[in-house]
Scaffold this active site. Structure first.
Site, mmCIF file in Angstrom:
data_model
loop_
_atom_site.group_PDB
_atom_site.id
_atom_site.type_symbol
_atom_site.label_atom_id
_atom_site.label_comp_id
_atom_site.label_asym_id
_atom_site.label_seq_id
_atom_site.Cartn_x
_atom_site.Cartn_y
_atom_site.Cartn_z
ATOM 1 N N ASP A 231 0.871 -1.162 0.000
ATOM 2 C CA ASP A 231 0.000 0.000 0.000
ATOM 3 C C ASP A 231 0.917 1.223 0.000
ATOM 4 O O ASP A 231 2.111 1.122 0.302
ATOM 5 C CB ASP A 231 -0.939 -0.016 1.219
ATOM 6 C CG ASP A 231 -2.147 0.884 0.987
ATOM 7 O OD1 ASP A 231 -3.170 0.687 1.657
ATOM 8 O OD2 ASP A 231 -2.065 1.777 0.113
HETATM 9 C C1 GLC Z 1 -4.269 4.447 -0.297
HETATM 10 C C2 GLC Z 1 -5.170 3.250 -0.048
HETATM 11 C C3 GLC Z 1 -5.126 2.246 -1.149
HETATM 12 C C4 GLC Z 1 -4.894 2.967 -2.460
HETATM 13 C C5 GLC Z 1 -3.492 3.513 -2.414
HETATM 14 C C6 GLC Z 1 -3.167 4.362 -3.652
HETATM 15 O O1 GLC Z 1 -3.725 4.874 0.896
HETATM 16 O O2 GLC Z 1 -5.018 2.584 1.203
HETATM 17 O O3 GLC Z 1 -6.378 1.533 -1.146
HETATM 18 O O4 GLC Z 1 -5.044 2.083 -3.560
HETATM 19 O O5 GLC Z 1 -3.239 4.284 -1.253
HETATM 20 O O6 GLC Z 1 -3.969 5.485 -3.691
#
Ligand code: GLC
Length: 743
Positions: free
Chosen positions: A271
């Site tokens: 993430d």
């Molecule tokens: C965010 C989210 C994730 C998302 C990623 C990119 O913090 O937790 O679901 O796809 O970062 O935006």
């Protein structure tokens, strides 16, 4: 010239790759890694053998906010990711979160995934995956950062709207078609957030303590199905910790369970900001690092890509011999495999964007997902011919919901709000009036995308209620459209809800309207359960979810009867928060550690076992017609471990209009050594029926449906003894049951 030769000429040209058909992928002069007629694994080995150490390491981390490097020297393209689970995020600048201001990247907003889950219709999941996959393909994205399948443990989790409810079986059945159809576009689904990301409070650091039974029986199954049955090409690690290790580099979840036990051959993507340590990232299963030093939403250290944990620090460890080449090559193989399946796949379809088909899909899924919770006296559907004056009250009738909520926020070409949909449907036959009713907040932008709405208001809360009540007194019917919204602290990423009740004083407005006009329908636009202290004074309640670009049209379809609602709740609505297991046992949101003390007793499993009556039960949903489920029986009274048992039931449409019923099968283990819920969902089928029509629904029960995870033996176990098959229209509406034994 010999005519036979002339006949052979096209074939000869094709074989020598000289044909004008432009299909270069079978050209034997191509290096193997570019030759798509060769086996994928052979191409991967060939590419790997040509890559330098620097090129290998460069492939394992981001080069921009949403892209990672290919190998320019070898013509291996970059990989481009995009959010989110219900629509394609607007383009951002290279190293920014804010949108880049393109004028060609508006998208179709499909309903949020709670709405998809509420259809209880895998065909809708397939339609959803196909449609969103086509939009990702058209935008030339290789990885879609979705779907999310984290289990709904508490009604306060800000991101529940992005997920598929409280039951692992329902989420498993619904995630598989979504993944498969997305990937048919040559776009990888990246199932998230693996795992145990069930709250936003302290999401980057909270250490989740959960027993193995709950992990394997509740929190892992949807991910397992997405990988084993859906064939997901990517999985996103969660921010939180499990057993003290961050889930983006977690030995237990990534190496032991995902890659070893489930045989996952894809890429584990972190993430954004979920990576914290080079050695752990290298050794504990991370393959592709994104978003380090960001908060995952807005802040971020600019252009730190060479410093990423899997960038220079990793390269230096490799050069010092402190990291082994086998592990490196395994990561690179996985990223190459993802690349060959997506960016370098020349047989991909072309996708499409904002097509009438996608809008129709969004409208159809939304209409099938809306849940009619209550409809006393048949207030709904509204008969527009008999409704001279219709009053619509509530900010959510006019507030855009596709902007906001965090990383799933979208820039749509147009969002039909509930009021727009109602006006389009009956504005020419009814006098439609609108009253604001309540005011929420002025949030109107996310990552540079503005709603463009002016929701400013000068009247006081009392004035707003008085104006709404005055109008209600002379209306033939009143529709209140409220619920939650996508502002921080509501249904939104990075924070949980502050309370279980409706915000912004909506309860007072609803009570006042109920006193002013008995023909009142409450429509909730939300992604979470809410308290309804007014429920006994409101005859009709409809859960409309966050249903995307076509929200207003889909809502009007249901309100005025063009669509007969057939949605069922994918999670329980408790009467009060303390009736929910996580809150009853006090472990939400926890501190540095959150203990899932309720174990497997999540949602209806808790309500059934503790005999706590819910406000509305898991699986509940009414229709404008009525159904009878009868004649529940089994083809035998006992089954063997390797055998099967057939459970059948007859479902009849006993009303006067066509509709669909979701026949649900639950299994209860009457005599288990370890504690088990009273019953668990193990089958469902959505059946469309005309008035008077009867269909026999058949479920095949195998020992898998009888099993629980025995954490002493670390194995799934189906224990011989007595079981009960329950068949009904909701978890609290069982219409028949049959006992049987497992020998
Ligand atoms: C965010 C989210 C994730 C998302 C990623 C990119 O913090 O937790 O679901 O796809 O970062 O935006």
């Amino acid at each position: 010239m010999n005519t036979n030769f002339l006949k052979l000429l096209p074939t000869l040209l094709f074989l020598t790759g000289c044909a004008g058909n432009g299909d270069t992928t079978n050209d034997p002069n191509l290096p193997p890694y570019q030759n798509e007629s060769l086996p994928l694994e052979q191409r991967i080995e060939d590419a790997l053998s040509r890559m330098t150490l620097d090129e290998k390491v460069a492939m394992l981390h981001a080069q921009s906010k949403f892209s990672s490097a290919g190998v320019p020297r070898l013509g291996i393209p970059e990989l481009w990711c995009t959010d989110g689970p219900h629509g394609i995020r607007p383009e951002v600048l290279w190293d920014e979160w804010n949108q880049a201001g393109w004028t060609n990247d508006s998208c179709t907003a499909f309903p949020a995934l709670t709405c998809l889950a509420a259809t209880w219709n895998p065909e809708m999941a397939a339609l959803f995956g196909k449609s969103i996959g086509e939009e990702a393909r058209y935008r030339e994205k290789d990885v879609l950062l979705g779907p999310g399948v984290n289990i709904y443990r508490t009604p306060l989790n800000g991101r529940n709207f992005e997920y598929m409810g409280e039951d692992p079986y329902l989420a498993s059945r619904m995630v598989v078609p979504y993944v498969r159809q997305v990937q048919k576009n040559g776009v990888a689904a990246c199932v998230k957030h693996f795992a145990l990301n069930n709250q936003e409070t302290r999401r980057y650091s909270v250490n989740v303590e959960v027993d193995d039974r709950a992990l394997y029986e509740i929190y892992l199954p949807a991910f397992k199905a997405a990988v084993e049955q859906g064939g997901a090409w990517a999985v996103m690690g969660a921010y939180n910790k499990y057993k003290g290790q961050h889930c983006c580099h977690n030995q237990y979840l990534l190496n032991d369970i995902l890659k070893r036990d489930w045989g996952f051959d894809g890429v584990v993507i972190s993430d954004w900001g979920g990576t914290h340590d080079t050695k752990q990232a290298v050794e504990n299963g991370l393959d592709l690092e994104f978003g380090s030093w960001t908060d995952g939403l807005s802040q971020g250290v600019g252009n730190a890509y060479d410093n990423y944990y899997l960038a220079r620090p990793y390269l230096e460890r490799l050069k010092r011999g402190e990291a082994d080449r086998q592990t490196l090559d395994d990561k690179v193989r996985r990223v190459l495999r993802l690349n060959f399946r997506t960016a370098m796949n020349t047989h991909k379809p072309f996708g499409s964007m904002n097509s009438p088909e996608h809008l129709a899909a969004a409208r159809r899924i939304a209409g099938e997902g809306m849940v009619l919770l209550k409809n006393d006296g048949g207030v709904l559907p509204l008969d527009s011919a008999a409704t001279g004056r219709l009053l619509v009250v509530g900010e959510n009738a006019v507030r855009m919901m596709t902007v906001g909520g965090g990383s799933s926020s979208l820039k749509v070409r147009h969002e039909y709000t509930p009021l727009e949909g109602i006006l389009a449907a009956v504005g020419s036959t009814c006098e439609v009036l609108f009253e604001r009713g309540y005011v929420s907040d002025a949030t109107d932008t996310f990552d540079g995308v503005k709603t463009g709405q002016d929701l400013s208001e000068t009247r006081s809360a009392e004035r707003l209620i008085a104006d709404a009540v005055k109008a209600a007194r002379t209306a033939d019917a009143v529709i209140f459209v409220g619920g939650l919204n996508k502002s921080p602290g509501q249904d939104s990423e990075s924070a949980d809800r502050a309370s279980y009740g409706l915000p912004y004083g909506q309860d007072r407005v609803i009570e006042a309207l109920a006193a002013a006009n008995p023909r009142l329908a409450v429509v909730l636009v939300s992604g979470n359960a809410v308290a309804m202290p007014w429920i006994d004074r409101v005859p009709a309640v409809l859960e409309a979810w966050f249903s995307g670009s076509e929200a207003g049209h889909a809502l009007a379809d249901v309100l005025f009867g063009r669509v007969n609602p057939s949605g069922k709740l994918p999670f329980t609505f408790p009467v009060r928060l303390e009736d929910n297991a996580a809150h009853a046992l006090g472990e939400f949101p926890g501190g540095d550690t959150v203990r899932y003390n309720e174990g497997i007793f999540v949602g209806y499993r808790w309500h059934d076992t503790k005999a706590i009556r819910p406000l509305f039960a898991f699986g509940h949903g009414l229709s404008y017609t009525t159904f009878e489920i009868a004649n529940v029986k089994a083809d035998r009274t006992s089954m063997t471990a390797n055998g099967t048992l057939r459970v059948t039931a007859d479902v009849t449409n006993t009303g006067d209009r066509a509709g669909a019923e979701v026949v649900q099968l639950y299994i209860g283990d009457a005599e288990s050594t370890l504690p088990r819920p009273v019953k668990e969902l193990k089958g469902f089928e959505k059946v469309m029926l005309d008035p008077g029509q009867t269909r026999t629904v058949e479920f095949t029960v195998t020992s898998e449906a009888l099993s629980y995870y025995d954490d002493t033996r670390h194995a799934w176990t189906a224990e011989p003894g007595r079981f009960t098959a329950y068949v009904g229209a909701a978890s609290d509406d069982i219409r028949g049951q049959v006992d049987f034994t497992l020998e």
